[in-house]
Design a protein around this motif. Structure first.
Motif, PDB file in Angstrom:
ATOM      1  N   ASP A  37     -30.983 -67.354  58.933  1.00  0.00           N
ATOM      2  CA  ASP A  37     -31.768 -66.119  58.944  1.00  0.00           C
ATOM      3  C   ASP A  37     -31.683 -65.433  57.585  1.00  0.00           C
ATOM      4  N   ALA A  38     -32.737 -64.728  57.245  1.00  0.00           N
ATOM      5  CA  ALA A  38     -32.759 -63.907  56.032  1.00  0.00           C
ATOM      6  C   ALA A  38     -33.545 -62.643  56.345  1.00  0.00           C
ATOM      7  N   LEU A  39     -32.978 -61.512  55.962  1.00  0.00           N
ATOM      8  CA  LEU A  39     -33.629 -60.240  56.261  1.00  0.00           C
ATOM      9  C   LEU A  39     -33.439 -59.282  55.093  1.00  0.00           C
ATOM     10  N   ALA A  40     -34.538 -58.748  54.591  1.00  0.00           N
ATOM     11  CA  ALA A  40     -34.505 -57.776  53.499  1.00  0.00           C
ATOM     12  C   ALA A  40     -34.990 -56.424  54.003  1.00  0.00           C
ATOM     13  N   VAL A  41     -34.275 -55.377  53.597  1.00  0.00           N
ATOM     14  CA  VAL A  41     -34.628 -54.013  54.006  1.00  0.00           C
ATOM     15  C   VAL A  41     -34.650 -53.141  52.758  1.00  0.00           C
ATOM     16  N   GLU A  42     -35.755 -52.411  52.563  1.00  0.00           N
ATOM     17  CA  GLU A  42     -35.840 -51.491  51.432  1.00  0.00           C
ATOM     18  C   GLU A  42     -35.150 -50.180  51.762  1.00  0.00           C
ATOM     19  N   GLY A  43     -34.584 -49.533  50.722  1.00  0.00           N
ATOM     20  CA  GLY A  43     -33.921 -48.251  50.902  1.00  0.00           C
ATOM     21  C   GLY A  43     -34.887 -47.098  50.722  1.00  0.00           C
ATOM     22  N   THR A  44     -34.321 -45.903  50.691  1.00  0.00           N
ATOM     23  CA  THR A  44     -35.158 -44.698  50.562  1.00  0.00           C
ATOM     24  C   THR A  44     -35.578 -44.436  49.124  1.00  0.00           C
ATOM     25  N   LEU A  45     -34.852 -44.967  48.155  1.00  0.00           N
ATOM     26  CA  LEU A  45     -35.181 -44.785  46.753  1.00  0.00           C
ATOM     27  C   LEU A  45     -35.984 -45.978  46.247  1.00  0.00           C
ATOM     28  N   VAL A  46     -36.813 -45.728  45.265  1.00  0.00           N
ATOM     29  CA  VAL A  46     -37.604 -46.796  44.657  1.00  0.00           C
ATOM     30  C   VAL A  46     -36.655 -47.793  43.983  1.00  0.00           C
ATOM     31  N   GLY A  47     -36.820 -49.044  44.307  1.00  0.00           N
ATOM     32  CA  GLY A  47     -35.964 -50.073  43.735  1.00  0.00           C
ATOM     33  C   GLY A  47     -34.677 -50.324  44.495  1.00  0.00           C
ATOM     34  N   GLU A  48     -34.469 -49.633  45.589  1.00  0.00           N
ATOM     35  CA  GLU A  48     -33.261 -49.809  46.391  1.00  0.00           C
ATOM     36  C   GLU A  48     -33.557 -50.757  47.555  1.00  0.00           C
ATOM     37  N   SER A  49     -32.665 -51.733  47.754  1.00  0.00           N
ATOM     38  CA  SER A  49     -32.873 -52.680  48.852  1.00  0.00           C
ATOM     39  C   SER A  49     -31.579 -53.445  49.127  1.00  0.00           C
ATOM     40  N   GLU A  50     -31.577 -54.093  50.269  1.00  0.00           N
ATOM     41  CA  GLU A  50     -30.458 -54.969  50.632  1.00  0.00           C
ATOM     42  C   GLU A  50     -31.005 -56.169  51.388  1.00  0.00           C
TER      43      GLU A  50
ATOM     44  N   PRO B 108     -36.162 -71.177  53.127  1.00  0.00           N
ATOM     45  CA  PRO B 108     -37.056 -71.703  54.158  1.00  0.00           C
ATOM     46  C   PRO B 108     -37.865 -70.578  54.812  1.00  0.00           C
ATOM     47  N   GLY B 109     -39.156 -70.776  54.933  1.00  0.00           N
ATOM     48  CA  GLY B 109     -40.007 -69.749  55.519  1.00  0.00           C
ATOM     49  C   GLY B 109     -39.614 -69.391  56.933  1.00  0.00           C
ATOM     50  N   THR B 110     -39.104 -70.368  57.681  1.00  0.00           N
ATOM     51  CA  THR B 110     -38.726 -70.121  59.074  1.00  0.00           C
ATOM     52  C   THR B 110     -37.489 -69.232  59.191  1.00  0.00           C
ATOM     53  N   ALA B 111     -36.704 -69.135  58.108  1.00  0.00           N
ATOM     54  CA  ALA B 111     -35.496 -68.318  58.141  1.00  0.00           C
ATOM     55  C   ALA B 111     -35.769 -66.860  57.793  1.00  0.00           C
ATOM     56  N   ASN B 112     -36.922 -66.594  57.195  1.00  0.00           N
ATOM     57  CA  ASN B 112     -37.251 -65.247  56.731  1.00  0.00           C
ATOM     58  C   ASN B 112     -37.714 -64.396  57.912  1.00  0.00           C
ATOM     59  N   LEU B 113     -36.894 -63.440  58.339  1.00  0.00           N
ATOM     60  CA  LEU B 113     -37.179 -62.657  59.536  1.00  0.00           C
ATOM     61  C   LEU B 113     -38.034 -61.424  59.269  1.00  0.00           C
ATOM     62  N   ALA B 114     -38.245 -61.086  58.001  1.00  0.00           N
ATOM     63  CA  ALA B 114     -39.029 -59.885  57.690  1.00  0.00           C
ATOM     64  C   ALA B 114     -40.453 -60.037  58.223  1.00  0.00           C
ATOM     65  N   GLN B 115     -41.021 -58.926  58.704  1.00  0.00           N
ATOM     66  CA  GLN B 115     -42.349 -58.959  59.284  1.00  0.00           C
ATOM     67  C   GLN B 115     -43.457 -58.730  58.250  1.00  0.00           C
ATOM     68  N   ASP B 116     -43.259 -57.744  57.368  1.00  0.00           N
ATOM     69  CA  ASP B 116     -44.309 -57.479  56.388  1.00  0.00           C
ATOM     70  C   ASP B 116     -44.080 -58.318  55.130  1.00  0.00           C
TER      71      ASP B 116
END
Length: 273
Positions: free
Chosen positions: A165-178, A239-247
């Motif tokens: 699995d892989a999941l990316a989430v953006e933070g509240t500030l521009v350029g912030e993510s995990e 792998p595309g199948t591991a990427n859990l992000a929706q957008d």
């Protein structure tokens, strides 16, 4: 000098070792040595006492430019092993011919052998693969011993099988993510990689080998077993199948952070098959 029974049992042994060269130790990489050592029942220092060339008709699968040898050797020491070995060893090995097309003379040469025992044949061993016979040197033994110790350590990192699995989430500030990458292992133990980005800072990443996803985890040092488990097992692209992000934006971020990790790890350089 040697029996038909030996050849009947050992034909498959030689086929598994198409090109065990003698002077390859200096060029072997860290990854080569781990690959040779990982899961190998026997790592033996030995001195070659006798050699005999096997006739071509009794050497199926012999590559052009090579000779198949029957070798008798004397055990010097068991560097690592899960089974006992005797003082005398017998095995088959394919070696390259010299510049004149002659078979090299290996008598009295010290070697390191990566092998497994032959069931029901005490004193006979099977080399585990290409480059499984190396010319001995103190430098090579010194490189090997910490690798062998790391492999049997209770804290040894597990073998990676895939990116689950892989999941990316953006933070509240521009350029912030995990981004978090979750990896499956042979032992089913949890392994995760975290990439953290903060505005105005270089991205930080690390790997956690426990159930706790630790943002303070650090990258593995190159030339360690932790590094090897990642650099030599992870696919080049996420792998595309591991990427859990929706957008798509989040998916692109996960793919970018995965590529960043691969770049930071560097190539898994190998000279052996």
């Amino acid at each position: 000098m040697f029996s038909k029974t030996f050849f009947a049992i050992s034909a498959a042994v030689a086929l598994a070792v198409p090109a065990a060269a003698q002077d390859n130790a200096p060029r072997l990489t860290y990854a080569d040595l781990v690959q040779l050592s990982d899961g190998t029942p026997l790592v033996i220092r030995a001195e070659i006492r006798k050699q005999a060339q096997v006739s071509p008709e009794r050497a199926p699968g012999l590559a052009p430019g090579f000779a198949r040898l029957y070798v008798e050797a004397r055990t010097g020491s068991l560097i690592a092993g899960t089974v006992p070995v005797g003082e005398e060893l017998k095995y088959l090995v394919d070696v390259p011919l010299d510049a004149k097309g002659k078979v090299p003379k290996l008598k009295k040469q010290e070697v390191i052998l990566f092998a497994r025992p032959v069931a029901g044949r005490p004193g006979e061993i099977q080399l585990i693969g290409t480059d499984a016979q190396l010319r001995y040197s103190p430098e090579l033994e010194n490189r090997l011993r910490p690798i062998l110790a790391d492999l049997v350590s209770p804290q040894a990192p597990p073998k990676i099988t895939r990116v689950s699995d892989a999941l990316a989430v953006e933070g509240t500030l521009v350029g912030e993510s995990e981004t978090q990458l979750f990896l499956d292992t042979v032992e089913d133990g949890p392994v995760s990689v975290t990439v953290v980005r903060r505005p105005g800072q270089a991205p930080r990443w690390g790997v956690s080998w426990t159930e706790i996803v630790d943002q303070a985890a650090r990258p593995p040092q190159a030339g360690t077993l932790e590094w090897y488990r990642l650099a030599c097992a992870l696919p080049q692209d996420l792998p595309g199948t591991a990427n859990l992000a929706q957008d798509q934006r989040a998916r692109d971020l996960a793919a970018r952070d995965y590529a960043f990790v691969i770049d930071q790890l560097g190539p898994c350089e190998r000279t052996t098959d």
